[in-house]
Design an enzyme around this catalytic site. Structure first.
Site, short mmCIF file in Angstrom:
data_model
loop_
_atom_site.label_atom_id
_atom_site.label_comp_id
_atom_site.label_asym_id
_atom_site.label_seq_id
_atom_site.Cartn_x
_atom_site.Cartn_y
_atom_site.Cartn_z
N LYS A 34 7.54 -5.41 -3.85
CA LYS A 34 7.72 -5.92 -5.21
C LYS A 34 9.14 -5.71 -5.69
O LYS A 34 9.78 -6.64 -6.21
CB LYS A 34 6.72 -5.25 -6.14
CG LYS A 34 6.70 -5.81 -7.56
CD LYS A 34 5.58 -5.17 -8.38
CE LYS A 34 4.23 -5.53 -7.80
NZ LYS A 34 3.11 -4.95 -8.59
N GLY A 113 -3.87 -4.96 -5.46
CA GLY A 113 -4.93 -4.34 -6.23
C GLY A 113 -5.29 -2.93 -5.83
O GLY A 113 -6.18 -2.32 -6.42
N MET A 115 -3.26 -0.14 -5.78
CA MET A 115 -2.61 0.94 -6.51
C MET A 115 -2.49 0.57 -7.99
O MET A 115 -2.96 -0.47 -8.41
CB MET A 115 -1.27 1.26 -5.87
CG MET A 115 -1.42 1.92 -4.51
SD MET A 115 0.14 2.15 -3.65
CE MET A 115 0.65 0.46 -3.37
N HIS A 478 -9.65 -10.40 -7.94
CA HIS A 478 -9.65 -9.34 -6.94
C HIS A 478 -10.55 -9.69 -5.77
O HIS A 478 -10.17 -9.57 -4.60
CB HIS A 478 -10.13 -8.03 -7.59
CG HIS A 478 -10.22 -6.88 -6.66
ND1 HIS A 478 -11.39 -6.57 -5.97
CD2 HIS A 478 -9.31 -5.96 -6.26
CE1 HIS A 478 -11.19 -5.52 -5.22
NE2 HIS A 478 -9.93 -5.12 -5.37
N CYS A 862 -9.61 -5.29 31.64
CA CYS A 862 -10.86 -5.92 31.25
C CYS A 862 -11.63 -5.09 30.23
O CYS A 862 -12.76 -5.42 29.88
CB CYS A 862 -11.74 -6.20 32.47
SG CYS A 862 -12.22 -4.71 33.37
#
Length: 912
Positions: A34, A113, A115, A478, A862
């Site tokens: 941010k 969403g 924190m 949310h 595998c």
């Protein structure tokens, strides 16, 4: 302060309009996503409210010191606060004209969403007067103050938000109004008084002595106290349960920390020329090139994502009176950001009395279908290269495209409709709380989480559920954002559902239908449909954008991708998904059902004629099995592993036999029958092992019972011979499991070659069938140079190699101590899901040693790690020839292998 210890960075303009930003988008590790993108938007001239960012490293220093501030940091924050106040020409908490700020988290990797955020910080009983005087809008001012008290109390002090919501509901009921916006300034002023009283009554004085005055806890009036407590709360939210769970789910490191962005507030709740919204530059569900999102007039940003008011589509914004200019400017910003970041962007904005402000941008979360479409379209538009397009798609996301859909031929009645928030269909029992969803899943039943609207505390239930259904919230709520990120089907905003969470039921408006806890329901996140009852689901086909991206990935990858399959149906499915052969055919899976009695008669009888009869029956059955497998994979290699599990797995359970004998005795069964059962129990008990995974299995079983591998090799050879005569091109390979010393492989290879020669002579065909071994024991890995002299290929069984390297029992540890190890960070991840570096080192050692004595040896894996994208990249670095995985993970492995090859030449171009 030197750059090495710089902890705070400014962004935005000064009072003269000059850009004073100190960061940019490349600094996400320091400023968080941010903060870095706020700085970048300011640098390219977009309208960003000024502020400053406290670094992620400061968060970790604070946390690692037991929530004690590093020396000098609070002084630095005060300096940047004063600088922001100088730039804005007003002070936080000032009585005459207050500056209000938001305090937001911002991790280096997107965690939507997870924190905490605090808005309107700086309001108190004095500054509210200045805000009223400056805005001449008492309702706006009191609304902002009540929001601040509510958010500060919940986020910073940990109070239950329902305490405040209940007060708001009571006020609306008392005034006879439907929505928050109908409350007057006087109503909101009353709520402020009530909210402060709730604060006083619920915050323990013993925990917050600094807030006690005259023996009473009071809501803090000092802006410095408000700011410090808010920053500490945001730092603390890095380690809250939902953030920790999200990081675990998305493989995000715990030591990154979160930045804190302190930013001057702009207000979308200043009347009808103000608004707030969340938008995407393209449709995050489909990838279509359209402006997509929601906005609300006269609201703050939390209102949009909380789902408490019905939003309007972003395309309508420029047609709303008073918002036309800002709406048009916003569309121009969409184009600017997408061209600058060369990706679909997620945007948060506010319009304050007609003026547009950008609050955030990041590379947007999207569904798998959208990720593919956007990558392909941007390549066509020339924004990105084909290589970048391949790197943009997260392999784990491809699981979404392989999720079930409603069968188009199924008959069902739609009882409600909502927004198609996250594609795919889900069927399960309706559960009305996250805890109940988790409990239902742990009990082995599928469920759909039904909520009025989800919040971050519901994350555990959202992960557990097959699908998510909400009655409120839009496509950027949310529930929608988290579901899309997880690939979980989701229907949002089904307003016909009247949910009573306490009663655990949902009534459907206008009908007499009530969905109760435990009722089976079906949801279609592609269409938004809700169905009472179970709808038959079908799997989609591998076509369109997915096929295109996988074809591009195939152009770049150097490592092959095969499938683990044990029957012709799975072989055909694997081939359809692009598998280049079968890397593991587990023959023990062919001995279930009615055939269990055949193999059991071989094990428990010493009579040669009975044993031979069992072998003859198994030979016929196995020849048919292999014929179908080889035919389905005509022209491609099929590695058949000879019998591997402990012999007693083919026998009846001793416990069940004991119960059956007791029942027979109680019912008075004939003595001879009881004696026969007891004799069987005695035989089974005699074959029990203390640790069967390290006992009589694999090549040891073949050496003790040479008739079994001889029968299997003959079946392989006969099936191949038959197909050759039909004009096909079978390519079987024989794998001998659990080899630890060279003589084991020498012995069994020699015996197998004798059978192959016999069948080739009998059938009149030429059989060139490679014989190799599974490397799944540490001794085999470190002596691989010896073993490679008698092996045409190595196939790494990383499941057992992980067990034997760690000394873990895979069947036990994942439900016992591994979860605790992960919780306490003793292990960074589950080593049975993603290959451990130590196990990878054993694989690497074996590859180097194997190639040293057999340069032409083929090397594959595998185990389940063959379908894990992170493990695939590790195996690419080691230099394996191929990976093999379950059919539905073949597309993931193809993409991951392509990205691994590209990463060597161009680096990881995905912007996270």
């Amino acid at each position: 302060m030197t750059e090495e210890v710089k902890r705070v960075y400014a962004f935005g303009k000064d009072a003269q309009g000059n850009n004073v930003t100190e960061g940019n988008t490349s600094m996400k590790a320091v400023l968080g996503g941010k903060g870095a993108n706020l700085a970048e938007m300011a640098n390219i001239g977009l309208p960003v409210p000024p502020g400053f960012t406290i670094s992620c490293q400061t968060c970790m220093e604070y946390a690692n010191a037991g929530n004690v501030w590093p020396e000098g940091v609070l002084d630095t924050i005060q300096e940047y606060r004063e600088d922001l106040e100088a730039r804005m020409g007003k002070k936080i908490g000032e009585a005459s004209d207050p500056l209000l700020v938001s305090v937001r988290s911002g991790a280096p990797l997107s965690m939507p969403g997870m924190m905490d955020t605090v808005l309107n910080l700086g309001l108190n009983d004095e500054s509210i007067k200045g805000l009223i005087a400056q805005t001449e809008n008492p309702r706006f001012a009191w609304d902002s103050y009540r929001r601040f008290i509510q958010m500060f109390s919940s986020v910073v002090m940990g109070l239950d938000s329902d305490l405040f919501e209940n007060a708001i509901t009571a006020m609306k009921n008392a005034r006879g109004v439907a929505t928050d916006t109908d409350l007057t300034a006087e109503d909101l002023q009353e709520l402020v008084v009530e909210f402060k009283q709730i604060f006083t009554e619920n915050v323990p004085a013993s925990d917050y002595a600094s807030l006690v005055s005259d023996g009473t806890v009071r809501f803090p009036q000092d802006p410095s106290v408000q700011l410090q407590l808010a920053i500490e709360a945001v730092f603390g939210s890095w380690n809250n349960p939902r953030a920790t769970l999200y990081r675990k789910q998305n493989k995000i490191a715990d030591d990154l920390g979160t930045a804190v962005n302190v930013q001057s507030m702009v207000f979308g709740n200043k009347g009808n020329t103000s608004a707030t919204g969340v938008a995407f530059t393209r449709n995050p569900a489909t990838g279509e090139k359209e402006f997509y999102g929601d906005y609300l007039v006269n609201a703050q940003g939390e209102d949009v994502v909380a789902g408490i008011r019905n939003t309007s589509p972003i395309a309508d914004l420029k047609h709303v009176e008073g918002l036309e200019e800002a709406g048009t400017e916003l569309e121009e910003v969409f184009v600017t950001l997408e061209n600058h970041f060369r990706d679909m962007c997620d945007i948060e904005f506010t319009i304050e009395q007609g003026k547009l402000w950008m609050l955030q941008t990041r590379v947007g979360k999207r569904t798998a279908a959208s990720a593919l479409h956007i990558a392909i379209e941007m390549e066509k538009e020339g924004l990105i290269t084909k290589k970048e397009a391949v790197m943009r798609v997260d392999p784990e996301q491809l699981d979404q495209l392989l999720h079930p859909q409603f069968d188009k031929h199924a008959n069902y009645d739609v009882v409600a409709k909502g927004l198609n928030a996250s594609p795919g269909a889900a069927v399960g029992e309706a559960m009305f709380s996250a805890a109940d969803a988790v409990a239902t899943t742990e009990a082995g039943r599928k469920c759909v989480l039904v909520r009025w609207e989800t919040n971050p505390d519901d994350l555990a239930g959202m992960i557990a559920a097959e699908g998510i259904l909400t009655s409120h919230g839009g496509k950027t709520s949310h529930a929608a954002v988290i579901a899309r990120g997880m690939g979980t089907p989701c229907v949002c905003g089904a307003e016909m559902l009247k949910i009573d969470a306490e009663k655990k039921e949902a009534a459907i408006a206008g009908t007499d239908i009530v969905i109760r806890e435990g009722d089976m329901i079906s949801i279609d996140g592609t269409s938004g449909c809700v169905v009472l009852g179970a709808v038959e689901l079908v799997l989609p086909e591998l076509t369109g954008d997915l096929d295109t991206i996988l074809e591009w990935a195939d152009e770049f990858r150097t490592m092959g991708v095969r499938a683990n399959a044990d029957n012709p149906e799975d072989a055909e499915l694997s081939r359809g998904f692009g598998a280049e052969g079968i890397g593991l055919c587990r023959t023990e899976h062919m001995f279930l059902g009615d055939r269990k009695q055949i193999i059991q008669s071989f094990i428990l009888n010493e009579e040669p004629s009975i044993r031979q009869k069992a072998l003859d029956e198994l030979l016929e059955a196995q020849t048919g099995d292999f014929y179908g497998m080889f035919k389905a994979m005509d022209g491609l290699p099929v590695i058949v592993r000879l019998l591997d599990p402990p012999l007693h797995e083919f026998l009846d359970s001793p416990r069940e036999l004991d119960v059956e004998i007791t029942r027979m005795v109680c019912e008075g069964a004939p003595a001879a029958d009881i004696a026969e059962k007891r004799a069987l129990l005695s035989q089974v008990d005699a074959m029990a092992e203390v640790n069967p995974m390290l006992g009589l299995r694999g090549c040891r079983l073949a050496i003790l019972y040479p008739e079994l591998p001889a029968m299997q090799v003959r079946a392989i050879a006969m099936a191949a011979a038959r197909l050759q005569k039909e004009g096909l091109h079978p390519e079987p390979e024989i794998m001998i499991p659990l080899v630890s010393v060279l003589p084991e492989l020498e012995t069994l290879r020699g015996e197998a070659e004798e059978v192959l020669v016999q069948v080739a002579s009998e059938e009149g065909v030429e059989l060139n069938i490679p014989i190799g071994t599974m490397i799944e024991l540490p001794r085999a890995a470190v002596t691989a140079d010896e073993i490679a002299t008698k092996a045409d290929f190595f196939s790494f069984g990383t499941n057992d190699l992980t067990q034997t390297a760690f000394g873990f029992s895979r069947d036990d540890v994942e439900s016992k101590f591994v979860p605790r190890y992960l919780e306490r960070r003793i292990l960074p991840f589950n080593p049975f899901e993603t290959v451990d570096p130590g196990v990878a080192m054993l694989v690497d050692i074996a590859c180097q040693k194997g190639r040293a004595t057999n340069p032409d040896i083929t090397l594959g894996v595998c185990g389940e790690h063959g379908g894990d994208p992170d493990s695939v990249k590790t195996f690419h670095k080691i230099g394996l020839t191929y990976v093999s995985c379950s059919p539905y993970r073949v597309p993931l492995a193809r993409l991951a292998a392509g990205q691994a090859a590209l990463a060597e030449t161009m680096g990881d171009a995905r912007d996270k």
